[in-house]
Design a protein around this motif. Sequence first.
Motif, PDB file in Angstrom:
ATOM      1  N   UNK B  34       0.870  -1.187   0.000  1.00 34.76           N
ATOM      2  CA  UNK B  34       0.000   0.000   0.000  1.00 34.76           C
ATOM      3  C   UNK B  34       0.899   1.226   0.000  1.00 34.76           C
ATOM      4  N   UNK B  37       1.055   6.203  -3.540  1.00 37.52           N
ATOM      5  CA  UNK B  37       0.202   6.305  -4.728  1.00 37.52           C
ATOM      6  C   UNK B  37      -1.169   5.711  -4.447  1.00 37.52           C
ATOM      7  N   UNK B  38      -1.156   4.507  -3.814  1.00 35.42           N
ATOM      8  CA  UNK B  38      -2.430   3.873  -3.478  1.00 35.42           C
ATOM      9  C   UNK B  38      -3.206   4.715  -2.479  1.00 35.42           C
ATOM     10  N   UNK B  41      -4.878   7.414  -4.329  1.00 32.76           N
ATOM     11  CA  UNK B  41      -6.033   6.872  -5.059  1.00 32.76           C
ATOM     12  C   UNK B  41      -7.201   6.721  -4.093  1.00 32.76           C
ATOM     13  N   UNK B  42      -6.896   6.223  -2.878  1.00 27.44           N
ATOM     14  CA  UNK B  42      -7.951   6.031  -1.883  1.00 27.44           C
ATOM     15  C   UNK B  42      -8.564   7.368  -1.494  1.00 27.44           C
ATOM     16  N   UNK B  45     -10.846   8.397  -4.156  1.00 28.62           N
ATOM     17  CA  UNK B  45     -12.102   7.650  -4.078  1.00 28.62           C
ATOM     18  C   UNK B  45     -13.003   8.245  -3.010  1.00 28.62           C
ATOM     19  N   UNK B  48     -14.391  11.599  -4.104  1.00 27.50           N
ATOM     20  CA  UNK B  48     -15.413  11.428  -5.135  1.00 27.50           C
ATOM     21  C   UNK B  48     -16.694  10.856  -4.537  1.00 27.50           C
TER      22      UNK B  48
END
Lengths: 163, 263
Positions: B34, B37-38, B41-42, B45, B48
């Motif tokens: 993890x 970058x991940x 992304x989280x 998410x 959003x």
Amino acid sequence: MPQISQLAATYSSQIFWMLLFFGFIFFVIGRGMVPKVMATVEVRDKQIASDLAAAEAARAAANAEEEAWRAQANAQRAEAQAVIAKAKQDAAKASEASLAEANARIDTRLDEAETRIGGARAQALKEIEALAAEAAGDIVSRLAGVKVDAKAAAAAAKEALNA
Amino acid sequence: MAAEQAKVDPMHQFTIEPMFGTDHWSIAGYNIAFTNSALWMAITVVALLVFVAGGNKRQLVPGRWQMAVESLTGFIDNLLAANVGPAGKKYVPYIFSLFSFILFANLLGLMPLALIPGLHPFTPTSHFTATGVLAILSFSIVLIVGFWRHGFHFFSLFVPHGTPIWLLWLIPFIELISFLVRPFSLALRLFVAMMAGHVLLEVLSSFVIDSSNSGLLWGTVVGIPSFILMVAISALELLVAGIQAYVFALLTSLYLNDAENLH
């Protein structure tokens, strides 16, 4: 450039997490929530369209009602005019009839009166004639001592009177 | 000199580091640590999710938030309706996910969050390993839809209308190459645009720092113009963040149009 120098060490983690998070977005947000949002928009658009249609229909109905009302008012006005005209005509006819009746009554009374007057005059004439004949007979008998036939005296009186 | 240059390394911001001691995580021998970058992304998410959930109140008369979300979905809907037509409606979830994920990731990476000590913003879309996944997804969907709907007739995509007979040996070849280049152009365009902007900002910020460190004169002559330029370029980068998300979504929908409505 870490994108290339770290490629071998990180590509699997990058791809894994990318698929995981993008998959989450696609299935939960894209397929789960976005259709609901769009359905809401669609429902609203439909509602607006139907409201507009209802308003349009109501306007058309109001126009039709007004038109019907106007037609009815016109018809009623025409009916009233007809009633008035008929009443006028009836009144004229009635007064004419009563006038004619009165005229006729007056005429008959006039005729009666005339015939009565004629009768009375004829009666009077006859009485005068009779009186004249009597008087003539009397006068003759007194003056000439001649007894005159009553008939002849009457004829003579009549002749003298009518001459 | 060398040590001073290393102080502001414009590429360091793209370094991927495992976080929370997860660097040993792996599936079938593939490392799935993890990373930062991940993590971003989280965060994308979550942002959003909050954004769309906040606008999913389903009110008849929308508030501002609902209006914002509805205009985003309406934008994607229009994009697909204009480029694919009625058949594009079913791709709205995918294109929406694509556009909003890229947009949010780009914008979050631009936020001046590094001002908070210990926080290091990271832009997942500045890595072609990340953008490549999205590009290959789009390309795969185009291939699957194309062959599903048209079978081998899909290959007629490589023979555009009005191709002269005597060029039939060349045009399909060129078309095939341009078709195969699509996933790479999709992935590289986004990654390069994001990386270039961040590098530019980092280089300019290093100008500001280094010139200020070398005295008032250079700080005024070099530092202030660089700082003003940074402000302008930050605005430009906000624009680029939106444009790149739009371009990715637009090109994907154009490719989907090829697959749906083969000429």
